[in-house]
Write a protein that holds these residues in place. Structure first.
Motif, short mmCIF file in Angstrom:
data_model
loop_
_atom_site.label_atom_id
_atom_site.label_comp_id
_atom_site.label_asym_id
_atom_site.label_seq_id
_atom_site.Cartn_x
_atom_site.Cartn_y
_atom_site.Cartn_z
N THR A 28 0.85 -1.19 0.00
CA THR A 28 0.00 0.00 0.00
C THR A 28 0.89 1.25 0.00
O THR A 28 1.78 1.39 0.83
N GLY A 29 0.64 2.12 -0.94
CA GLY A 29 1.41 3.37 -1.05
C GLY A 29 0.84 4.44 -0.14
O GLY A 29 -0.19 4.23 0.52
N PRO A 30 1.50 5.60 -0.09
CA PRO A 30 1.10 6.69 0.81
C PRO A 30 -0.35 7.16 0.63
O PRO A 30 -0.98 7.59 1.58
N ASP A 31 -0.87 7.06 -0.59
CA ASP A 31 -2.21 7.60 -0.84
C ASP A 31 -3.31 6.54 -0.76
O ASP A 31 -4.46 6.82 -1.08
N ASP A 32 -2.93 5.34 -0.36
CA ASP A 32 -3.90 4.24 -0.36
C ASP A 32 -4.59 4.18 1.01
O ASP A 32 -3.96 3.88 2.02
N PRO A 33 -5.91 4.48 1.04
CA PRO A 33 -6.61 4.46 2.33
C PRO A 33 -6.58 3.08 3.00
O PRO A 33 -6.70 2.98 4.22
N ALA A 34 -6.39 2.02 2.19
CA ALA A 34 -6.39 0.66 2.77
C ALA A 34 -5.29 0.51 3.81
O ALA A 34 -5.47 -0.16 4.84
N GLY A 35 -4.14 1.17 3.58
CA GLY A 35 -3.03 1.09 4.53
C GLY A 35 -3.39 1.71 5.87
O GLY A 35 -3.03 1.19 6.93
N HIS A 36 -4.12 2.83 5.82
CA HIS A 36 -4.52 3.52 7.06
C HIS A 36 -5.59 2.74 7.80
O HIS A 36 -5.56 2.62 9.02
N GLU A 37 -6.53 2.18 7.04
CA GLU A 37 -7.59 1.38 7.68
C GLU A 37 -6.99 0.15 8.37
O GLU A 37 -7.39 -0.22 9.48
N LEU A 38 -6.03 -0.47 7.69
CA LEU A 38 -5.40 -1.66 8.26
C LEU A 38 -4.63 -1.30 9.53
O LEU A 38 -4.69 -2.02 10.54
N ALA A 39 -3.91 -0.19 9.50
CA ALA A 39 -3.14 0.23 10.69
C ALA A 39 -4.09 0.46 11.88
O ALA A 39 -3.77 0.06 13.01
N ALA A 40 -5.24 1.07 11.60
CA ALA A 40 -6.20 1.33 12.68
C ALA A 40 -6.70 0.01 13.27
O ALA A 40 -6.86 -0.14 14.48
N ARG A 41 -6.92 -0.96 12.39
CA ARG A 41 -7.40 -2.26 12.88
C ARG A 41 -6.32 -2.99 13.69
O ARG A 41 -6.60 -3.59 14.72
N ILE A 42 -5.07 -2.94 13.23
CA ILE A 42 -3.97 -3.58 13.95
C ILE A 42 -3.83 -2.96 15.34
O ILE A 42 -3.66 -3.66 16.34
N ALA A 43 -3.96 -1.62 15.39
CA ALA A 43 -3.89 -0.93 16.69
C ALA A 43 -5.05 -1.37 17.59
O ALA A 43 -4.85 -1.68 18.77
N ALA A 44 -6.25 -1.43 17.02
CA ALA A 44 -7.44 -1.78 17.81
C ALA A 44 -7.33 -3.19 18.38
O ALA A 44 -7.79 -3.46 19.49
N GLN A 45 -6.71 -4.10 17.61
CA GLN A 45 -6.58 -5.48 18.09
C GLN A 45 -5.37 -5.66 19.01
O GLN A 45 -5.14 -6.77 19.52
N VAL A 94 -2.24 -5.74 18.18
CA VAL A 94 -1.25 -6.62 17.53
C VAL A 94 0.06 -5.85 17.34
O VAL A 94 0.03 -4.68 16.96
N PHE A 95 1.19 -6.50 17.63
CA PHE A 95 2.48 -5.85 17.38
C PHE A 95 2.97 -6.17 15.97
O PHE A 95 2.53 -7.14 15.35
N VAL A 96 3.88 -5.33 15.47
CA VAL A 96 4.41 -5.54 14.12
C VAL A 96 5.93 -5.42 14.16
O VAL A 96 6.48 -4.44 14.67
N VAL A 97 6.60 -6.44 13.62
CA VAL A 97 8.06 -6.40 13.44
C VAL A 97 8.30 -5.74 12.08
O VAL A 97 7.68 -6.11 11.08
N THR A 98 9.20 -4.74 12.06
CA THR A 98 9.22 -3.86 10.88
C THR A 98 9.96 -4.43 9.66
O THR A 98 9.50 -4.29 8.55
N THR A 99 11.13 -5.01 9.85
CA THR A 99 11.95 -5.57 8.74
C THR A 99 12.14 -4.61 7.56
O THR A 99 12.11 -5.04 6.41
N LEU A 100 12.36 -3.33 7.84
CA LEU A 100 12.57 -2.36 6.75
C LEU A 100 13.90 -2.63 6.03
O LEU A 100 14.00 -2.43 4.81
#
Ligand SMILES: [Zn+2]
Length: 379
Positions: free
Chosen positions: A225-242, A244-250
């Motif tokens: 998901t790129g910067p302008d993709d609302p799906a990325g923001h919706e997913l982040a909100a859901r991960i926060a609500a649940q 869930v932790f995220v390992v970054t691996t950048l």
């Protein structure tokens, strides 16, 4: 053996103390008591940090020694075949010149699923490094096998369960993948045995399958998901609500982007997307854990952790937040109560660096000293 580190700036895992004395008494951190130490280290101009924890590695012969040289005192392995796991575990338990280890052991994947396609491409010497008959890798074909799979892993001594939700899209391939029902059954069986579950998902769609199943953590940020993709923001909100932790691996996405562009496949721009996802997740309040996906090729064990920290600050974490993502935060999510902070009573897994990484993140690589369980490493 008592070592006193004097007049040192301390990042304690969460906060910075401008000047303090820290005592190492045997294998533990202790409160300075005024009695003489065997060794004194001048900490002026330096910063003491908890030993770094890399929350995503693939550990092979030589990895744990290399990691420790770079100040990574604990590796959280995310896939290790049983013979290799037994060997690395024995090494880490009995020696203070290598990083400590926790491991997912054999990951859960579908027959023919990721990462079998990667392993099929390895040459004989690489396969030998896996230390096992690769053909014999245990897989899960239906939900009814989940309980048996988890029980087999428990007898191998895993510390947490890694579940692959990956249909190959990011690798430019089509691969068999675990169904939603199997992923849910695996999470349930793991939780019934008190195991934390970590999902390998690369795309937003895959991450959603893992979240639907009640996963505890994700082994990567999503990278489609790129910067302008609302799906990325919706997913982040859901991960926060649940929660869930995220390992970054950048560092991993950065490494594979070069390789993938050369091979003309895989997700375009995945390294940029990954940094953007980390930023979005951080803004949403998700717990981020620094992990590199270090393996026998690239990223490199230990060294890549310092790159990961720099990339985390590019994603908008403060320096202190990035340092916490490599110390106290992974300790908390993986139940490592004896490390991840500089505090009396904890394991003396410590990193002393020149300069101040809370101001200049690249200072983490200016390593002056490393202690593993109180043992000062030769430099
Ligand atoms: Zn990995």
């Amino acid at each position: 053996m008592r070592t006193l580190i004097r007049d040192v700036r301390v990042f304690d895992g969460e906060r910075t103390v401008p000047r303090a004395d820290v005592l190492i008494d045997g294998d533990r951190i202790a409160e300075p008591d005024g009695h003489p130490a065997d060794v004194e280290v001048d900490g002026s101009g330096k910063t003491l940090l908890p030993g770094l924890i890399d929350a995503h590695t693939h550990t092979f012969d030589g990895s744990l020694a290399q990691a420790l040289t770079h100040g990574v005192t604990t590796e959280l392995d995310m896939f290790c075949l049983p013979g290799n796991l037994a060997r690395q575990r024995e090494l880490a338990a009995g020696n203070d010149d290598v990083a400590d280890l926790r491991s997912a052991g054999m990951l859960a994947t579908a027959p023919g699923g990721h990462p079998s396609q990667l392993m099929a491409g390895f040459d004989a010497s690489t396969l030998e490094a896996f230390g096992d008959a690769v053909g014999g890798f245990d897989t899960v074909a239906d939900p009814g096998q989940a309980k048996r799979f988890v029980e087999a892993r428990l007898t191998e001594g895993i510390d947490y369960l890694k579940i692959v939700v990956d249909d190959g899209a990011v690798h430019g391939a089509r691969l068999p993948a675990l169904t939603r029902q199997i992923v849910a059954a695996l999470v349930e069986a793991a939780h019934a045995n008190g195991l934390t579950t970590i999902g390998h998902a690369i795309t937003a769609r895959e991450a959603t399958i893992a979240l639907d199943a009640g996963i505890d953590g994700l082994a990567h940020v999503y990278a489609d998901t790129g910067p302008d993709d609302p799906a990325g923001h919706e997913l982040a909100a859901r991960i926060a609500a649940q929660g869930v932790f995220v390992v970054t691996t950048l560092a991993y996405f950065e490494a594979i982007t070069g390789q993938a562009e050369a091979a003309d496949h895989a997700l375009p721009g995945c390294a940029d997307n990954a940094v953007h996802a980390a930023r979005t997740l951080h803004q949403a309040g998700v717990s981020l854990l620094a992990g590199t996906d270090a393996n026998p090729f690239a990223p490199v064990h230990g060294a890549a952790m310092h790159r990961e920290l720099a990339l985390l600050t590019e994603a908008g974490l403060s320096n202190a937040e990035a340092l916490a993502a490599a110390t106290s935060v992974p300790a908390r999510h993986f139940g490592l109560a004896d490390r991840g902070h500089v505090a009396p009573g904890l394991r003396a897994d410590l990193l002393l660096v020149d300069g101040d990484p809370t101001r200049d993140i690249t200072a983490t690589a200016a390593i002056a000293e490393v202690w593993r369980r109180g043992v000062r490493q030769p430099r």
